[in-house]
Design a protein around this motif. Structure first.
Motif, PDB file in Angstrom:
ATOM      1  N   TYR A   1      20.270 -57.488  23.596  1.00  0.00           N
ATOM      2  CA  TYR A   1      20.421 -56.078  23.944  1.00  0.00           C
ATOM      3  C   TYR A   1      19.582 -55.772  25.179  1.00  0.00           C
ATOM      4  O   TYR A   1      18.453 -56.280  25.300  1.00  0.00           O
ATOM      5  N   ALA A   2      20.139 -54.973  26.079  1.00  0.00           N
ATOM      6  CA  ALA A   2      19.389 -54.641  27.294  1.00  0.00           C
ATOM      7  C   ALA A   2      19.710 -53.224  27.751  1.00  0.00           C
ATOM      8  O   ALA A   2      20.725 -52.639  27.362  1.00  0.00           O
TER       9      ALA A   2
ATOM     10  N   GLU B   1      28.328 -52.292  29.692  1.00  0.00           N
ATOM     11  CA  GLU B   1      28.555 -53.087  30.906  1.00  0.00           C
ATOM     12  C   GLU B   1      27.865 -54.437  30.784  1.00  0.00           C
ATOM     13  O   GLU B   1      26.859 -54.571  30.083  1.00  0.00           O
ATOM     14  N   GLU B   2      28.424 -55.434  31.500  1.00  0.00           N
ATOM     15  CA  GLU B   2      27.760 -56.728  31.568  1.00  0.00           C
ATOM     16  C   GLU B   2      26.443 -56.578  32.341  1.00  0.00           C
ATOM     17  O   GLU B   2      26.338 -55.763  33.270  1.00  0.00           O
ATOM     18  N   CYS B   3      25.468 -57.367  31.960  1.00  0.00           N
ATOM     19  CA  CYS B   3      24.210 -57.397  32.712  1.00  0.00           C
ATOM     20  C   CYS B   3      24.520 -57.829  34.152  1.00  0.00           C
ATOM     21  O   CYS B   3      25.259 -58.799  34.355  1.00  0.00           O
TER      22      CYS B   3
ATOM     23  N   LYS C   1      21.695 -47.080  31.345  1.00  0.00           N
ATOM     24  CA  LYS C   1      22.859 -47.683  30.691  1.00  0.00           C
ATOM     25  C   LYS C   1      22.478 -48.865  29.793  1.00  0.00           C
ATOM     26  O   LYS C   1      21.589 -49.642  30.120  1.00  0.00           O
ATOM     27  N   THR C   2      23.245 -49.001  28.695  1.00  0.00           N
ATOM     28  CA  THR C   2      23.119 -50.198  27.860  1.00  0.00           C
ATOM     29  C   THR C   2      23.871 -51.351  28.527  1.00  0.00           C
ATOM     30  O   THR C   2      24.958 -51.152  29.088  1.00  0.00           O
ATOM     31  N   LEU C   3      23.287 -52.538  28.482  1.00  0.00           N
ATOM     32  CA  LEU C   3      23.890 -53.741  29.076  1.00  0.00           C
ATOM     33  C   LEU C   3      24.068 -54.797  27.993  1.00  0.00           C
ATOM     34  O   LEU C   3      23.228 -54.938  27.109  1.00  0.00           O
ATOM     35  N   ARG C   4      25.170 -55.548  28.086  1.00  0.00           N
ATOM     36  CA  ARG C   4      25.384 -56.625  27.123  1.00  0.00           C
ATOM     37  C   ARG C   4      25.260 -57.986  27.808  1.00  0.00           C
ATOM     38  O   ARG C   4      25.326 -58.107  29.015  1.00  0.00           O
TER      39      ARG C   4
END
Length: 479
Positions: free
Chosen positions: A404-405, A228-230, A415-418
């Motif tokens: 990376y977030a 997902e987007e930040c 969740k990973t955020l891009r």
């Protein structure tokens, strides 16, 4: 070398108050591989002499790549004429006793394996394997791996008896993977652009976790394609040490350079929102903030025993419990500005004069492990590895992006955020520092790419930091 330099100091005949000679001998090796195909595999060497002359309170400079006494004499005469001509308009008179005191000593980088412990072919083969390991799927469209080593020796002698020898072993690597799915392109690297730079030997190359880390870089590049987007919000921002490196560099290091504060760099690198009256009084950040200038850290990229004017390097607090204590200024800048500084007069090579530069700037550890720091956050974003940076020429207002977030929910990474980004002003940001991790979260990185000065000088710096939490920071996606 010592006998030739002492002979030159004795034979050069100029009516100066002081004469110094700084010698730099440097050999660099670079191996660069892209997509498993060698791109660069070469070695370069340079050696030369910078002569400094002080007369009537002014300092002149001239360099030569020849050790012949007549060439050193000619360079000294040129430096003398410059200093003499400038002395009619000096803005602050310098003295030998305070600005060029006698010093004797040496510094040698720690290392276990010399740089020739592996042949260029063996290094090339390992970097090719790194590229192959990074390619974890067909969605990886490009891989990069490079290694750079530099062996640098310096000698400094002067007419008032200084004799300093230093030998540096610089080592750096960079690995990265680019993943693509249609119009979505994501890049993941090993802690950001060229961030793994240290002092040491080839023991730094084949670390026990090398291949696990390389595979993780490739997997995270692919993972980001479907992340997902930040979100755009104000929230708790947690920065990893590899992003704190840039944060410290841009919003503490550069604004505290005294030559910038004096206006010397306004034409090129810029000025500073800090002024001379702020030292000793300005609340730069929260009480959690303790920043040291520390060239004594073993293996950190910009460690040294003496700066390039011979000033003895010591660990000093720049900011203590949030209050500004001293700046990044050489003996000359300290005298001009009337504020305390550090041993930070550094030059990128033999044909450049030393100017005010960062060395190792570190954020000192606080309390709490990674898990304990995260556990207290109900909602936030954790970011790693710098991807982009933009900051104004006074180092006041900035916007930084990371590779990376992770979303933080109820004390856990979820969740990973891009495409994570954040922005603030420097004072607002550092006052929002609410938690600093303990020494178990402290990591150090370095970069050889800090630029400043006219003519330009690109120099190496080191930055160490624990994990940090900043409250109510504006974060957003895109880019």
């Amino acid at each position: 070398m010592w006998s030739e330099l002492k002979k030159a100091i004795a034979q050069i005949n100029i009516p100066a108050d002081w004469l110094g000679i700084r010698v730099v001998k440097e050999t660099s090796f670079t191996c660069h591989v892209r997509d498993g195909i060698p791109q660069t595999n070469g070695k370069s060497s340079t050696m030369g002499f910078m002569l400094e002359v002080m007369i009537n309170g002014c300092i002149g400079y001239a360099a030569t790549n020849s050790l012949a006494i007549q060439d050193l004499e000619a360079a000294a005469q040129k430096a003398y004429r410059q200093a003499l001509a400038a002395s009619e308009w000096w803005i602050h008179p310098f003295g030998v006793e305070n600005e060029r005191p006698k010093v004797v000593g040496q510094y040698i980088s720690p290392f276990l394996k010399p740089f020739d412990a592996l042949s260029p072919g063996e290094i090339n083969d390992l970097l090719v394997r790194v590229c192959h390991t990074l390619r974890v799927s067909d969605q990886i469209v490009q891989t990069l791996a490079n290694l750079t080593t530099t062996e640098r020796e310096t000698w400094f002698v002067s007419s008032n008896g200084s004799e300093v020898y230093q030998k540096f072993m610089f080592f750096g690597t960079h690995y990265g993977a680019t993943a693509q799915d249609g119009a979505v392109v994501q890049q993941r690297t090993n802690n950001g652009l060229q961030a793994n730079c240290y002092q040491g030997g080839l023991e730094l190359f084949q670390q026990p976790d090398l291949w696990v880390r390389v595979q993780q870089i490739g997997e995270q590049a692919v993972e980001l394609l479907t992340a997902e987007e930040c979100p755009t919000t104000c929230t708790s921002l947690v920065l990893a040490p590899d992003q704190m490196m840039l944060q410290i560099h841009e919003s503490i290091g550069h604004p505290l350079e005294i030559d910038r504060i004096l206006g010397d760099e306004r034409n090129y690198a810029g000025g500073s929102f800090v002024n001379q009256r702020d030292f000793g009084t300005l609340a730069y950040g929260s009480p959690q903030m303790n920043i040291t200038f520390d060239p004594t850290v073993l293996g950190e990229f910009a460690s040294y025993g003496f700066d390039d004017t011979g000033a003895v390097a010591t660990r000093e607090y720049l900011i203590k419990e949030g209050v500004l204590q001293r700046g990044l200024g050489s003996l000359e800048s300290q005298a001009r500005a009337g504020v305390p500084g550090v041993a930070c007069a550094r030059a990128c090579s033999w044909n450049r004069p030393a100017i005010d530069r960062m060395a190792n700037l570190n954020l000192e550890p606080g309390e709490g492990s990674f898990e304990e720091v995260i556990a207290g956050i109900e909602h936030g974003v954790y970011m790693e590895s710098n991807r982009s940076w933009s900051i104004d020429d006074r180092r006041y207002k900035f916007q930084f992006g990371c590779e990376y977030a992770k979303l933080i929910e109820n004390g856990k990474l979820t969740k990973t955020l891009r495409n994570p980004n954040y922005r603030a002003t420097t004072p607002e940001f550092w006052h929002s520092l609410v938690k600093v991790g303990n020494s178990s979260t402290w990591e150090m990185y370095g970069t050889p790419l800090c630029g400043k000065g006219e003519p330009n000088q690109t120099i190496w710096v080191g930055h160490g930091s624990p994990i940090c939490v900043f409250a109510n920071v504006e974060v957003f996606g895109g880019g």
